[in-house]
Motif scaffolding. Structure first.
Motif, PDB file in Angstrom:
ATOM      1  N   LEU A  65       0.837  -1.192   0.000  1.00 36.06           N
ATOM      2  CA  LEU A  65       0.000   0.000   0.000  1.00 36.06           C
ATOM      3  C   LEU A  65       0.873   1.244   0.000  1.00 36.06           C
ATOM      4  CD1 LEU A  65      -2.574  -1.030   2.766  1.00 36.06           C
ATOM      5  CD2 LEU A  65      -2.881  -1.140   0.293  1.00 36.06           C
ATOM      6  N   LEU A  66       0.660   2.133  -0.970  1.00 36.00           N
ATOM      7  CA  LEU A  66       1.397   3.390  -1.018  1.00 36.00           C
ATOM      8  C   LEU A  66       1.093   4.189   0.244  1.00 36.00           C
ATOM      9  CD1 LEU A  66       3.157   5.370  -2.709  1.00 36.00           C
ATOM     10  CD2 LEU A  66       1.017   6.362  -3.485  1.00 36.00           C
ATOM     11  N   THR A  67       2.149   4.543   0.981  1.00 34.75           N
ATOM     12  CA  THR A  67       1.977   5.179   2.283  1.00 34.75           C
ATOM     13  C   THR A  67       2.700   6.515   2.397  1.00 34.75           C
ATOM     14  OG1 THR A  67       1.794   2.982   3.262  1.00 34.75           O
ATOM     15  CG2 THR A  67       2.257   4.783   4.757  1.00 34.75           C
ATOM     16  N   CYS A  68       3.845   6.682   1.738  1.00 40.86           N
ATOM     17  CA  CYS A  68       4.623   7.916   1.815  1.00 40.86           C
ATOM     18  C   CYS A  68       5.135   8.304   0.433  1.00 40.86           C
ATOM     19  CB  CYS A  68       5.828   7.748   2.749  1.00 40.86           C
ATOM     20  SG  CYS A  68       5.422   7.269   4.430  1.00 40.86           S
ATOM     21  N   VAL A  69       5.276   9.618   0.222  1.00 40.86           N
ATOM     22  CA  VAL A  69       5.777  10.151  -1.049  1.00 40.86           C
ATOM     23  C   VAL A  69       6.761  11.273  -0.727  1.00 40.86           C
ATOM     24  CG1 VAL A  69       5.172  11.342  -3.200  1.00 40.86           C
ATOM     25  CG2 VAL A  69       3.596   9.647  -2.230  1.00 40.86           C
ATOM     26  N   ALA A  70       7.939  11.232  -1.337  1.00 37.32           N
ATOM     27  CA  ALA A  70       8.936  12.298  -1.204  1.00 37.32           C
ATOM     28  C   ALA A  70       9.186  12.883  -2.588  1.00 37.32           C
ATOM     29  CB  ALA A  70      10.233  11.758  -0.611  1.00 37.32           C
ATOM     30  N   VAL A  71       9.164  14.220  -2.681  1.00 41.98           N
ATOM     31  CA  VAL A  71       9.368  14.899  -3.958  1.00 41.98           C
ATOM     32  C   VAL A  71      10.678  15.672  -3.896  1.00 41.98           C
ATOM     33  CG1 VAL A  71       8.396  16.478  -5.654  1.00 41.98           C
ATOM     34  CG2 VAL A  71       6.870  15.071  -4.248  1.00 41.98           C
ATOM     35  N   ASP A  72      11.594  15.343  -4.792  1.00 39.11           N
ATOM     36  CA  ASP A  72      12.936  15.916  -4.810  1.00 39.11           C
ATOM     37  C   ASP A  72      12.916  17.414  -5.077  1.00 39.11           C
ATOM     38  OD1 ASP A  72      15.934  14.990  -4.945  1.00 39.11           O
ATOM     39  OD2 ASP A  72      15.662  16.460  -6.557  1.00 39.11           O
ATOM     40  N   LEU A 136      16.917  24.016  -0.564  1.00 36.12           N
ATOM     41  CA  LEU A 136      15.589  24.119  -1.164  1.00 36.12           C
ATOM     42  C   LEU A 136      14.668  23.125  -0.467  1.00 36.12           C
ATOM     43  CD1 LEU A 136      16.505  24.309  -4.961  1.00 36.12           C
ATOM     44  CD2 LEU A 136      15.897  26.196  -3.433  1.00 36.12           C
ATOM     45  N   SER A 137      13.382  23.356  -0.577  1.00 39.81           N
ATOM     46  CA  SER A 137      12.411  22.502   0.110  1.00 39.81           C
ATOM     47  C   SER A 137      12.166  21.200  -0.651  1.00 39.81           C
ATOM     48  CB  SER A 137      11.091  23.250   0.296  1.00 39.81           C
ATOM     49  OG  SER A 137      10.569  23.665  -0.953  1.00 39.81           O
ATOM     50  N   ARG A 138      12.171  20.114   0.093  1.00 44.04           N
ATOM     51  CA  ARG A 138      11.861  18.764  -0.388  1.00 44.04           C
ATOM     52  C   ARG A 138      10.602  18.354   0.368  1.00 44.04           C
ATOM     53  NH1 ARG A 138      14.577  14.169  -2.370  1.00 44.04           N
ATOM     54  NH2 ARG A 138      13.812  12.199  -1.526  1.00 44.04           N
ATOM     55  N   ALA A 139       9.547  18.060  -0.340  1.00 44.94           N
ATOM     56  CA  ALA A 139       8.277  17.741   0.305  1.00 44.94           C
ATOM     57  C   ALA A 139       8.162  16.246   0.592  1.00 44.94           C
ATOM     58  CB  ALA A 139       7.120  18.191  -0.581  1.00 44.94           C
ATOM     59  N   PHE A 140       7.728  15.929   1.800  1.00 43.47           N
ATOM     60  CA  PHE A 140       7.512  14.545   2.219  1.00 43.47           C
ATOM     61  C   PHE A 140       6.073  14.437   2.723  1.00 43.47           C
ATOM     62  CE2 PHE A 140       7.362  11.156   5.346  1.00 43.47           C
ATOM     63  CZ  PHE A 140       7.952  10.102   4.657  1.00 43.47           C
ATOM     64  N   GLY A 146      -2.951   4.667  12.060  1.00 47.76           N
ATOM     65  CA  GLY A 146      -2.849   3.275  12.461  1.00 47.76           C
ATOM     66  C   GLY A 146      -1.456   2.693  12.562  1.00 47.76           C
ATOM     67  N   TRP A 147      -0.424   3.416  12.147  1.00 47.43           N
ATOM     68  CA  TRP A 147       0.914   2.830  12.251  1.00 47.43           C
ATOM     69  C   TRP A 147       1.963   3.813  12.747  1.00 47.43           C
ATOM     70  CZ3 TRP A 147       5.200   4.157   9.145  1.00 47.43           C
ATOM     71  CH2 TRP A 147       4.934   5.013   8.089  1.00 47.43           C
ATOM     72  N   ALA A 148       1.626   5.096  12.872  1.00 40.78           N
ATOM     73  CA  ALA A 148       2.562   6.094  13.403  1.00 40.78           C
ATOM     74  C   ALA A 148       1.751   7.196  14.080  1.00 40.78           C
ATOM     75  CB  ALA A 148       3.417   6.668  12.279  1.00 40.78           C
ATOM     76  N   TYR A 149       2.429   8.012  14.873  1.00 41.70           N
ATOM     77  CA  TYR A 149       1.745   9.085  15.589  1.00 41.70           C
ATOM     78  C   TYR A 149       1.855  10.435  14.893  1.00 41.70           C
ATOM     79  CZ  TYR A 149       1.445   5.715  19.352  1.00 41.70           C
ATOM     80  OH  TYR A 149       1.172   4.597  20.080  1.00 41.70           O
ATOM     81  N   THR A 150       2.960  10.651  14.184  1.00 41.97           N
ATOM     82  CA  THR A 150       3.191  11.936  13.522  1.00 41.97           C
ATOM     83  C   THR A 150       3.845  11.697  12.164  1.00 41.97           C
ATOM     84  OG1 THR A 150       5.442  12.248  14.364  1.00 41.97           O
ATOM     85  CG2 THR A 150       3.638  13.057  15.764  1.00 41.97           C
ATOM     86  N   VAL A 151       3.879  12.737  11.335  1.00 38.56           N
ATOM     87  CA  VAL A 151       4.579  12.644  10.053  1.00 38.56           C
ATOM     88  C   VAL A 151       6.049  12.335  10.297  1.00 38.56           C
ATOM     89  CG1 VAL A 151       5.308  13.928   8.011  1.00 38.56           C
ATOM     90  CG2 VAL A 151       2.987  14.176   8.846  1.00 38.56           C
ATOM     91  N   HIS A 152       6.642  12.972  11.295  1.00 41.92           N
ATOM     92  CA  HIS A 152       8.057  12.755  11.616  1.00 41.92           C
ATOM     93  C   HIS A 152       8.344  11.281  11.856  1.00 41.92           C
ATOM     94  CE1 HIS A 152      11.772  12.790  13.987  1.00 41.92           C
ATOM     95  NE2 HIS A 152      12.071  13.844  13.271  1.00 41.92           N
ATOM     96  N   ASP A 153       7.428  10.572  12.512  1.00 44.02           N
ATOM     97  CA  ASP A 153       7.601   9.139  12.785  1.00 44.02           C
ATOM     98  C   ASP A 153       7.650   8.303  11.510  1.00 44.02           C
ATOM     99  OD1 ASP A 153       7.398   9.778  15.479  1.00 44.02           O
ATOM    100  OD2 ASP A 153       5.292   9.199  15.614  1.00 44.02           O
ATOM    101  N   CYS A 154       7.120   8.818  10.423  1.00 47.60           N
ATOM    102  CA  CYS A 154       7.013   8.069   9.165  1.00 47.60           C
ATOM    103  C   CYS A 154       8.251   8.158   8.287  1.00 47.60           C
ATOM    104  CB  CYS A 154       5.839   8.609   8.342  1.00 47.60           C
ATOM    105  SG  CYS A 154       4.266   8.533   9.192  1.00 47.60           S
ATOM    106  N   VAL A 155       9.109   9.128   8.545  1.00 45.02           N
ATOM    107  CA  VAL A 155      10.249   9.369   7.662  1.00 45.02           C
ATOM    108  C   VAL A 155      11.255   8.226   7.808  1.00 45.02           C
ATOM    109  CG1 VAL A 155      12.101  10.963   7.021  1.00 45.02           C
ATOM    110  CG2 VAL A 155       9.917  11.866   7.874  1.00 45.02           C
ATOM    111  N   PRO A 156      11.473   7.460   6.724  1.00 47.83           N
ATOM    112  CA  PRO A 156      12.410   6.335   6.806  1.00 47.83           C
ATOM    113  C   PRO A 156      13.865   6.799   6.814  1.00 47.83           C
ATOM    114  CG  PRO A 156      11.506   6.503   4.604  1.00 47.83           C
ATOM    115  CD  PRO A 156      10.813   7.540   5.434  1.00 47.83           C
ATOM    116  N   THR A 157      14.735   5.936   7.259  1.00 49.48           N
ATOM    117  CA  THR A 157      16.161   6.250   7.340  1.00 49.48           C
ATOM    118  C   THR A 157      16.719   6.709   6.004  1.00 49.48           C
ATOM    119  OG1 THR A 157      16.370   4.584   9.069  1.00 49.48           O
ATOM    120  CG2 THR A 157      18.404   5.310   8.021  1.00 49.48           C
ATOM    121  N   THR A 158      16.319   6.046   4.921  1.00 50.15           N
ATOM    122  CA  THR A 158      16.836   6.424   3.603  1.00 50.15           C
ATOM    123  C   THR A 158      16.462   7.863   3.250  1.00 50.15           C
ATOM    124  OG1 THR A 158      14.916   5.353   2.609  1.00 50.15           O
ATOM    125  CG2 THR A 158      16.974   4.101   2.638  1.00 50.15           C
ATOM    126  N   GLU A 159      15.303   8.322   3.702  1.00 50.61           N
ATOM    127  CA  GLU A 159      14.869   9.694   3.431  1.00 50.61           C
ATOM    128  C   GLU A 159      15.686  10.686   4.256  1.00 50.61           C
ATOM    129  OE1 GLU A 159      12.865  12.873   1.774  1.00 50.61           O
ATOM    130  OE2 GLU A 159      12.997  10.806   1.093  1.00 50.61           O
TER     131      GLU A 159
END
Length: 163
Positions: A65-72, A136-140, A146-159
């Motif tokens: 399931l698509l859950t997060c999107v990062a835009v360069d 410059l701003s990179r949007a995440f 149901g699986w995290a409390y905040t957006v910050h909690d969702c950011v993976p190590t690779t990001e």
């Protein structure tokens, strides 16, 4: 609910078709083992862009399931929140604009531990990415119910490694 043609909850196959219709091709689907809830990651680049460039990175949870999107910040497409451009902007100026936008709508703006503007209600964080001698701003974006409390909690190590 969505970031451009990408809808949270869609499969990788659906995401690839949606991105291809916008002129982006998938350059690879990989396992994402460094962040417990996220299982896979896919990178997309503009069809005419060099093979090494990545315009959009998406992250999936089980079951695909698509859950997060990062835009360069450098080669990603512009993403707008109403009239506010979120990609490739000066972070300090954009932070103030995002805080005004969020506050005017009765929501609470937040800052990440790295000082990045975020809105848990809207599900996004504006990270800073180097562009030579400037930032410059990179949007995440994340759908984290149901699986995290905040957006910050969702950011993976690779990001977090993208600077």
């Amino acid at each position: 609910m969505s970031v451009g043609p990408l809808r949270f909850g869609m499969s990788h196959e659906q995401a690839a078709v949606a991105m291809e219709a916008q002129g982006f091709i998938c350059t690879g689907l990989q396992s994402e083992t460094r962040h417990g809830a996220l299982t896979r990651r896919a990178d997309f680049r503009a069809a005419a862009a060099p093979r090494w460039s990545t315009a959009v990175t998406v992250y999936y949870r089980v079951p695909d399931l698509l859950t997060c999107v990062a835009v360069d910040a450098l080669c990603g497409p512009q993403v707008r929140l109403d009239s506010l451009g979120l990609v490739g902007q000066v972070p300090s100026e954009l932070t103030e604009q995002v805080f005004d936008y969020v506050t005017e709508r009765g929501m609470s703006p937040t800052l990440s531990v790295e000082g990045d503007a975020a809105s848990d209600e809207l599900g996004f964080m504006l990270r800073a990415q180097r562009a030579g001698d400037v930032l410059l701003s990179r949007a995440f974006f994340a759908k984290f119910e149901g699986w995290a409390y905040t957006v910050h909690d969702c950011v993976p190590t690779t990001e977090w490694r993208v600077r």
